[in-house]
Design a protein around this motif. Structure first.
Motif, short mmCIF file in Angstrom:
data_model
loop_
_atom_site.label_atom_id
_atom_site.label_comp_id
_atom_site.label_asym_id
_atom_site.label_seq_id
_atom_site.Cartn_x
_atom_site.Cartn_y
_atom_site.Cartn_z
N LYS A 199 83.57 -39.73 -24.26
CA LYS A 199 84.28 -40.12 -25.53
C LYS A 199 83.38 -40.76 -26.54
CE LYS A 199 88.25 -43.13 -26.84
NZ LYS A 199 88.99 -44.28 -26.25
N ILE A 200 83.58 -39.97 -27.54
CA ILE A 200 82.58 -40.22 -28.65
C ILE A 200 82.86 -41.07 -29.56
CG2 ILE A 200 81.25 -39.21 -30.69
CD1 ILE A 200 81.56 -36.54 -29.19
N SER A 221 74.25 -40.24 -35.22
CA SER A 221 73.90 -38.77 -35.20
C SER A 221 73.65 -38.11 -36.43
CB SER A 221 74.93 -37.93 -34.37
OG SER A 221 76.19 -37.90 -35.02
N LYS A 222 74.30 -38.66 -37.45
CA LYS A 222 74.16 -37.93 -38.98
C LYS A 222 72.72 -38.13 -39.56
CE LYS A 222 78.98 -39.02 -40.29
NZ LYS A 222 79.96 -39.86 -41.21
N LYS A 252 75.37 -35.89 -27.78
CA LYS A 252 74.42 -36.42 -26.98
C LYS A 252 73.97 -37.77 -27.37
CE LYS A 252 69.84 -35.23 -25.37
NZ LYS A 252 68.63 -34.13 -25.16
N MET A 253 74.30 -38.10 -28.77
CA MET A 253 73.96 -39.52 -28.97
C MET A 253 74.93 -40.39 -28.12
SD MET A 253 72.13 -41.57 -30.95
CE MET A 253 71.69 -40.67 -32.46
N GLN A 254 76.05 -40.06 -27.75
CA GLN A 254 77.00 -41.01 -27.11
C GLN A 254 76.57 -41.12 -25.67
OE1 GLN A 254 80.02 -42.77 -28.25
NE2 GLN A 254 79.25 -43.72 -26.28
N TYR A 255 75.92 -39.76 -25.26
CA TYR A 255 75.22 -39.85 -23.95
C TYR A 255 74.28 -40.79 -23.86
CZ TYR A 255 72.90 -37.99 -19.54
OH TYR A 255 72.31 -37.84 -18.53
#
Length: 233
Positions: free
Chosen positions: A75-76, A84-85, A102-105
């Motif tokens: 869930k992002i 991520s931006k 991937k940033m959420q990961y």
């Protein structure tokens, strides 16, 4: 036997005055839940000789171990979308933290505070030309995540493939059951890491990295996740 190299790669490489032959072993598309012992038995055992080393992609071992996470399981959140931006978006190494999933990961694995710290450090060090600090801080589990990217393999568009577990143990199991000296590598066209190797391999990690420094397994649709390494007589 005829030794085969992927397009743009060479069969032979010299390391510390020794010439090694690298043969790209063509396999089927390895799917989640297969048995890596069966894969090695089918594709490696018929051509393997004592003294050879097999370099295995970490991806096929991870798939065999079911080290897979589905897109819908992540869930992002706000921070992943924001951070991520500001990250780079290179595709040459696969999915990076420039993609919000991937940033959420990374946040899930390393924690938000560490990811924030890594992001700040990355911004500062990039100014002076130092890259890769973010992944050094958040750890290899984050940097090693593959998948969530269907440009090469559509099958990987909605799954992430984590690093394999117990890589040294896996290599020793392959050696014990099949007599095949094995190392597991996380490699791409920009770098390589030795994740594990069987205890009988005498070459150190730096030497092994040099033998595969051009990523002989390739980075596309080659279907050559196993590379046979043989010392040239």
């Amino acid at each position: 036997m005829e030794y085969i190299a992927n397009i743009g790669k060479k069969v032979e490489i010299e390391v510390n005055g020794v010439t090694y032959i690298r043969h790209a072993i063509k396999t089927r598309f390895v799917k989640q839940g297969e048995d890596y012992i069966d894969i090695f038995k089918e594709y490696v055992s018929p051509i393997y000789k004592e003294g050879d080393i097999i370099s295995s992609s970490e991806k096929i071992i991870a798939l065999c171990q079911n080290k897979v996470i589905k897109r819908e399981e992540i869930k992002i959140g706000f921070w992943a979308k924001l951070l991520s931006k500001f990250a780079s978006h290179p595709k040459s190494k696969g999915i990076g933290v420039g993609e919000s999933i991937k940033m959420q990961y990374a946040i899930n694995k390393a924690g938000l505070l560490k990811v924030l710290f890594a992001s700040v450090c990355s911004c500062i060090t990039k100014i002076i030309g130092i890259k890769g600090i973010f992944y050094k801080i958040v750890g290899e589990q984050v940097s090693g995540l593959d998948g969530f990217y269907g440009a090469v393999w559509k099958e990987y568009e909605d799954i992430g493939i984590e690093l394999p577990s117990n890589s040294n143990q896996v290599c020793n199991e392959i050696k014990q059951k099949l007599g095949i000296s094995t190392m597991i590598v996380d490699a791409n066209d920009l770098g390589r890491e030795i994740l594990g190797k069987s205890v009988d391999i005498e070459l150190n990690d730096d030497e092994l990295k040099e033998i595969i420094k051009d990523n002989p397994a390739g980075q596309g649709r080659e279907l050559t996740p196993l590379i046979l390494i043989r010392r040239k007589k």
